[in-house]
Design a protein around this motif. Structure first.
Motif, short mmCIF file in Angstrom:
data_model
loop_
_atom_site.label_atom_id
_atom_site.label_comp_id
_atom_site.label_asym_id
_atom_site.label_seq_id
_atom_site.Cartn_x
_atom_site.Cartn_y
_atom_site.Cartn_z
N MET A 1 8.33 45.57 55.72
CA MET A 1 9.00 44.89 55.07
C MET A 1 7.96 43.13 54.94
O MET A 1 8.44 42.79 56.02
CB MET A 1 9.97 44.96 55.37
N SER A 2 7.17 43.75 53.54
CA SER A 2 6.07 42.21 53.97
C SER A 2 7.29 40.38 54.00
O SER A 2 6.35 39.89 54.22
CB SER A 2 5.09 42.38 52.71
N ASP A 3 8.00 41.00 53.02
CA ASP A 3 9.03 39.22 53.00
C ASP A 3 9.85 38.81 53.62
O ASP A 3 10.14 37.52 53.97
CB ASP A 3 9.08 39.32 51.26
N LEU A 4 9.45 39.28 54.86
CA LEU A 4 10.86 39.65 55.70
C LEU A 4 10.29 37.95 56.80
O LEU A 4 9.10 38.12 57.57
CB LEU A 4 11.30 40.47 56.81
N GLN A 5 11.03 37.44 56.86
CA GLN A 5 11.12 35.90 57.62
C GLN A 5 11.10 36.70 58.96
O GLN A 5 12.13 37.32 59.41
CB GLN A 5 11.86 35.52 57.76
N ASP A 27 22.05 45.82 56.14
CA ASP A 27 21.30 46.79 57.08
C ASP A 27 20.23 47.37 55.26
O ASP A 27 21.03 48.13 54.70
CB ASP A 27 22.34 47.86 56.78
N VAL A 28 19.39 46.92 55.84
CA VAL A 28 18.27 47.41 55.06
C VAL A 28 17.34 48.71 54.67
O VAL A 28 17.50 49.14 53.54
CB VAL A 28 17.31 46.82 55.49
N GLU A 29 18.09 49.54 55.98
CA GLU A 29 17.65 50.99 55.60
C GLU A 29 19.01 51.17 54.45
O GLU A 29 19.15 52.34 53.41
CB GLU A 29 18.30 51.86 56.42
N LEU A 263 25.82 45.76 53.18
CA LEU A 263 26.23 44.42 53.22
C LEU A 263 27.70 44.23 53.60
O LEU A 263 28.55 44.37 53.10
CB LEU A 263 26.32 43.13 52.40
N THR A 264 27.73 43.92 54.97
CA THR A 264 28.83 43.39 55.69
C THR A 264 28.93 41.26 56.20
O THR A 264 28.10 41.14 56.34
CB THR A 264 29.06 44.22 56.79
N ARG A 359 17.59 47.20 61.18
CA ARG A 359 17.87 48.01 60.32
C ARG A 359 17.82 48.69 61.82
O ARG A 359 17.42 48.81 62.91
CB ARG A 359 15.42 47.75 60.07
N ALA A 360 18.70 49.39 61.28
CA ALA A 360 18.76 50.87 62.64
C ALA A 360 19.96 49.67 63.98
O ALA A 360 18.88 49.93 65.22
CB ALA A 360 17.69 51.66 63.15
#
Lengths: 376, 376
Positions: A1-5, A27-29, A263-264, A359-360
């Protein structure tokens, strides 16, 4: 995930109670799966996908959508176009009948320096105003005519599409197609009817433009509830937004399952109706200032709890959600964290500066909501 | 107006159409009058005034309130307390039953380095948790016990106030009083009943604490609809928020007049139902992402038009307000700017980075919404 801070607060740890609530989690998955499923579904039907980015307002999510095959983005405002153009998105459609004064025209042209840009029109006067404001640059911005397919918001009746398109052409604008938003698909059992209405409006709009000599007419439709049903007879492009995250409305309408909700808003139980915990009501620290207060007439509450589908949010203040707990179940203790699913997710990212990415169950860092507040 | 940012876009000009809509305007003359009227009204009754700053989230407005005699501010979150303490406000009350973990305790103590700080509690467990998290600094933060006076959100029944106060005292916390929010005053004809309920709850709460040996018990109440009616028999302090701006709810309930409304959202007519303008519907470019979407069951719409009281906003999307125009009146042309009054004004400043300040129709500059998004 290249752009993640990079995560600063608790790198590499399991998502834990060390960040203050209410906090918006993605939740990115699940997000990636939603993006991939919609992309495959559009591809299978030969439709171009142009997701509506007003839902997330986040360049990193836009890049995931484009990487999965989206042809570009839909946005609602010039401010959103500026943010996504600056983030490198090179094909943008403002699906809104803008009233463009000189200052707005200069902003549109600055976006057009970076991206292919199209805007909505739904009146001859609006098109003429746009052309006048663009002046000599009138040919640099394309337009699509908005049709009303039954939602009765903006958009012309299909029979009036030709007059708007001809006025735009006469004023020097390039007319590339028609579009509609079948917003009445957001009701119980309404998706089928709305898709029929959408198809009929687009077919009539395309025929009207073709009769006036316009060629290669784009026909753009699609909302999250209708996107899965829309077919390619006339339609060339889909513009769903909510599908990336899902929300309580889509859950209640049966357009997504709870396991599809990406999204929660993690929230803390701050109060019980009585200190002994014997009541059936609790208060969470998430309110309208993070969830938004949209509530359709058919909705069962002001949002849902992801892990407690029988609980109901029966009242919402700015910083309080009143939850009725299912009778017989014991109330979660004060301090418990619960995941709230907003009714209408498009409002939530716009209420925070960043979302936390998981993630997970492991916190990955945060994404800035770069287009938050860009209402104009 | 010492803290006003200089106008950059159109200094000294009459408020003009050169700023993009939707734009949040504050009429500072009306604002100052609202602040002055409420301050005088509290003073006349011998009540301390502690306005709720969640409504505006703007330090410059807080300073006007304090200059007019407010004893301090009320806020809802630690994040808001941080912003107003940093802006120099030295007396703060977080009127919310916080669940305080260690990290939150450190933030509270940092606020307490700058300001006198009090927080709400409504359970023995919540008070014990707060004391545990504060550790050796437990004496530095005061608490007030929240009472439920009929709104049935957070707060204990008055008969349970003594147990909470005693638990807090045993844990080492300084208990300074009781407070309640008579939120059920926000309904047609409800203000009188809510004020009676508020007085009864506060009287019972004070009596309960006095019976347990607590002295000088503060009794804090008040919302905008009830503030004018509350009297000093038991009450010592008022906490209204909305009164600084007014809004469509207060207008419809008769608690303010249209000429008392200090905040509006200037919006542009972008669409008519048909291009010839013969319908009775128009679309404005203000939606839920600037107005908020609160709508009480008794409200006549999703907001009002300040200069057209017979018009109604019958539907609201994120960037569209559908306005039904009074029959017989001709629709304002596309491009016309209209001033929208939000239903519930507390949501609106939180949706923008700054508000534009106007005095007698002349633009003065902007104020940053410094506590925007501070939900935790």
């Amino acid at each position: 995930m290249s752009d993640l801070q990079p995560a600063t607060q608790f790198p590499g740890t399991r998502w834990a109670a060390d960040v203050a609530t209410p906090v918006v989690l993605v939740d990115v998955e699940i997000l990636e799966r939603n993006i991939s499923v919609m992309a495959a579904s559009a591809r299978r039907r030969g439709l171009r996908l142009r997701p509506h980015a007003k839902t997330h307002k986040i360049p990193e999510i836009a890049r995931l959508q484009l990487a999965a095959g989206a042809v570009g983005l839909t946005i609602a405002t010039i401010g959103e176009a500026e943010v996504f153009a600056a983030a490198g998105v090179d094909d943008l459609f403002i699906a809104y009948p803008l009233w463009v004064e000189e200052r707005a025209a200069r902003r549109l042209l600055a976006v057009a320096d970076r991206a292919r840009l199209c805007v909505g029109v739904d009146s001859a006067r609006g098109a003429e105003q746009l052309a006048r404001a663009l002046g000599d640059d009138v040919g640099r911005i394309a337009v699509r005519v908005e049709l009303d397919s039954g939602y009765h918001r903006s958009g012309v009746q299909p029979r009036d599409a030709r007059a708007v398109a001809e006025a735009a052409r006469s004023a020097g604008l390039v007319v590339t197609g028609v579009f509609t938003f079948p917003g009445h698909s957001d009701g119980p059992g309404m998706a089928d009817t709305a898709v029929e209405d959408e198809q009929a409006a687009l077919a009539a709009g395309v025929a009207a433009l073709e009769a006036a000599g316009f060629g290669d007419v784009e026909a753009s439709g699609g909302s999250t509830p209708s996107a899965a049903l829309s077919s390619g007879a006339t339609l060339t492009e889909l513009r769903p937004g909510v599908y990336v995250f899902g929300d309580a409305q889509q859950w209640e309408l049966g357009h997504c399952r709870p396991e599809d909700i990406a999204l929660t808003v993690e929230s803390t139980v701050v109060s019980h109706q009585d200190d002994a915990g014997s009541s059936d009501r609790l208060i969470l620290d998430a309110g309208s200032k993070v969830l938004g207060s949209d509530r359709a007439a058919w909705a069962t509450g002001y949002g849902r709890l992801l892990d407690h589908p029988d609980a109901r949010i029966t009242a919402l203040s700015e910083h309080h959600a009143t939850v009725e707990w299912p009778s017989g179940g014991s109330l979660p203790p004060l301090g418990t964290r619960l995941r709230v699913v907003p009714n209408h997710v498009c409002l939530t990212p716009n209420l925070v500066d960043e979302v936390q990415v998981v993630r997970a169950g492991v916190h990955q860092g945060s994404w800035a909501v770069a287009a938050r507040g860009r209402n104009s």
